[in-house]
Design an enzyme around this catalytic site. Structure first.
Site, short mmCIF file in Angstrom:
data_model
loop_
_atom_site.label_atom_id
_atom_site.label_comp_id
_atom_site.label_asym_id
_atom_site.label_seq_id
_atom_site.Cartn_x
_atom_site.Cartn_y
_atom_site.Cartn_z
N ARG A 1 39.45 52.00 29.52
CA ARG A 1 38.44 52.52 30.44
C ARG A 1 38.69 51.92 31.82
O ARG A 1 38.86 50.70 31.93
CB ARG A 1 37.04 52.13 29.95
N GLU B 1 34.48 51.77 21.21
CA GLU B 1 34.56 50.87 22.37
C GLU B 1 34.73 49.43 21.91
O GLU B 1 34.09 49.00 20.94
CB GLU B 1 33.27 51.00 23.20
O1 KDG Z 1 23.20 47.28 27.74
C1 KDG Z 1 23.90 48.15 28.57
C2 KDG Z 1 25.39 48.00 28.41
O2 KDG Z 1 25.76 47.92 27.08
C3 KDG Z 1 26.06 49.17 29.03
O3 KDG Z 1 25.79 49.24 30.40
C4 KDG Z 1 27.53 49.13 28.82
O4 KDG Z 1 27.76 51.34 29.73
C5 KDG Z 1 28.15 50.48 28.97
C6 KDG Z 1 29.28 50.75 28.10
O5 KDG Z 1 29.75 51.88 28.12
O6 KDG Z 1 29.69 49.85 27.39
MG MG Z 2 28.53 53.28 29.04
#
Ligand code: KDG
Ligand code: MG
Length: 403
Positions: A148, A340
């Site tokens: 990402r 992720e």
């Molecule tokens: O708690 C919020 C985060 O986990 C978030 O902002 C992270 O957008 C995020 C991601 O895609 O991991």
């Molecule tokens: Mg996110």
């Protein structure tokens, strides 16, 4: 019958806050569930301790579906992040117990492995395009097949998703929300050059992803998607807020870029129209915030009918228990897309020893019975809860803006 004889909440802050539910049965089998809701941790802890745990004692831990329905249908106040994270924690802990009793890793109970491992994407971020590309190169060198990309927006002091200089990235960074500025115009100008440079340097054999963090209108998102099409992103995430699911029709009318959304979804109802109208390509519901394995499997089953794949949220504010649950789910679910991965700190890993592992861009949940995560309660007790918030954003004229 595996009678639930005790359940309690453990709160710890090894660098960031985590809330964990620990359920024990009459046979001494212990199950763990993650109940962490970033920036609202104590609300879930109270919901569990004050309202859910008293209803669990004496129930049969093996009746996972029945307990899920009891907590969902029986509450009168359905849905919402606090309720669904609490149900998610119970659900994870019960699957953990069932796996331990069966002597099998949870993915075996979910139908067995559908693949050898789960492809993950890592986060490459930096204050400038050059720094982000350097971080992406480092990820590719570590074997990541997907990365990402987030870069600082020129003209804005801080950009969400980008680490502060010399610091590890942690979204909840202050005891009261810090305020950051947002400019859609400046942001829109910055993303295409980032992807242009990334393809020039990294080539075409790596998947590139980008997160908009809900900051665009649908038509702006359509334009960004169209502009990014030549660089073939794997997905554009959270392009616009999704309370109005129909808004995604406008994005779809303008771009073929694959769309991902759902890290803040709590139930299948948040995604129903998005899925049925095929307005998205990846659904990102998290095991903890969307009611546990039981419910996220249901979301995935609906998505599968419409060729939509999974892409579970896996930020560091989800504990290793959620990461393990997501990997058991990802290994077994037919329409897995990607997972992720934001690796936890060594300290977090020490508090939550786990069986899952990373190799060559893929993760595997391991073969320990249950979810394969423990908690070192002695170590956890050393790190007390510390209130911490995500930042908020305002426009340059002071208007409060979207997350
Ligand atoms: O708690 C919020 C985060 O986990 C978030 O902002 C992270 O957008 C995020 C991601 O895609 O991991
Ligand atoms: Mg996110």
């Amino acid at each position: 019958m595996a009678e639930i004889v005790s359940a309690r909440v453990i709160i710890t802050c090894p660098g960031r806050n985590f809330v964990t539910l620990r359920i024990e049965t009459s046979d001494g089998v212990v199950g763990l569930g993650d109940a962490t809701l970033n920036g609202r941790e104590l609300a879930v802890a109270s919901y569990l301790t004050d309202h859910v745990i008293p209803c669990l004692i004496g129930r049969d831990a093996h009746r996972i579906e029945d307990i899920w329905q009891y907590l969902y249908r029986g509450a009168y106040w359905r849905r919402g992040p606090v309720t669904m994270s609490s149900i998610g924690a119970v659900d994870m802990a019960l699957w953990d117990i069932k796996g331990k009793v069966a002597g099998l890793p949870v993915y075996q109970l979910l139908g067995g492995a559908s693949r050898d491992g789960c492809m993950v994407y890592g986060h490459a971020n930096g204050a400038t395009i050059e720094e982000t590309i350097e971080a992406a190169i480092a990820h590719v060198e570590q074997g990541y097949k997907a990365v990402r990309l987030q870069a600082g927006v020129p003209g804005l002091k801080a950009t969400y998703g980008v680490a502060k200089p010399g610091q590890r990235y942690e979204p909840a960074d202050a005891s009261l929300p810090t305020e950051s500025l947002w400019s859609t115009e400046r942001y829109m100008r910055s993303v295409v050059p980032l992807f242009e440079k990334a393809r020039e340097v990294l080539g075409w054999d790596v998947h590139l992803l980008h997160d908009v963090h809900h900051r665009l209108t649908p038509i702006e998102a359509g334009r960004l998607g169209k502009d990014l099409e030549p660089f073939r992103p794997f997905w554009l995430e959270d392009a616009t807020p999704a309370e109005n699911q129909a808004a995604f029709r406008i994005i779809r009318q303008h771009t073929t870029v694959p769309l991902a959304v759902g890290e803040i979804f709590n139930t299948v109802w948040d995604a129903k129209q998005l899925i049925e109208e095929q307005l998205i390509d990846y659904v990102r519901a998290t095991i903890v915030h969307a009611g546990g394995l039981t419910h996220v499997r249901r979301i995935a089953a609906l998505a599968d009918l419409y060729q939509i794949r999974t892409g579970c949220h896996g930020a560091t504010d989800l504990s290793p228990v959620t990461m393990a649950a997501a990997l058991h789910f990802g290994l077994s679910v037919p329409n897995f897309g990607i997972q992720e991965l934001m690796p936890h700190t060594e300290l977090t890993d020490a508090v939550f020893p786990h069986a899952y592992s990373y190799k060559h861009g893929m993760m595997h949940p391991g073969d320990k019975p249950g979810l394969g995560v423990e908690i070192d309660e002695k170590l956890a007790a050393k790190y007390e809860y510390k209130r911490a918030y995500l930042p908020v954003a305002r426009l340059e004229d002071g208007t409060m803006f979207n997350w």
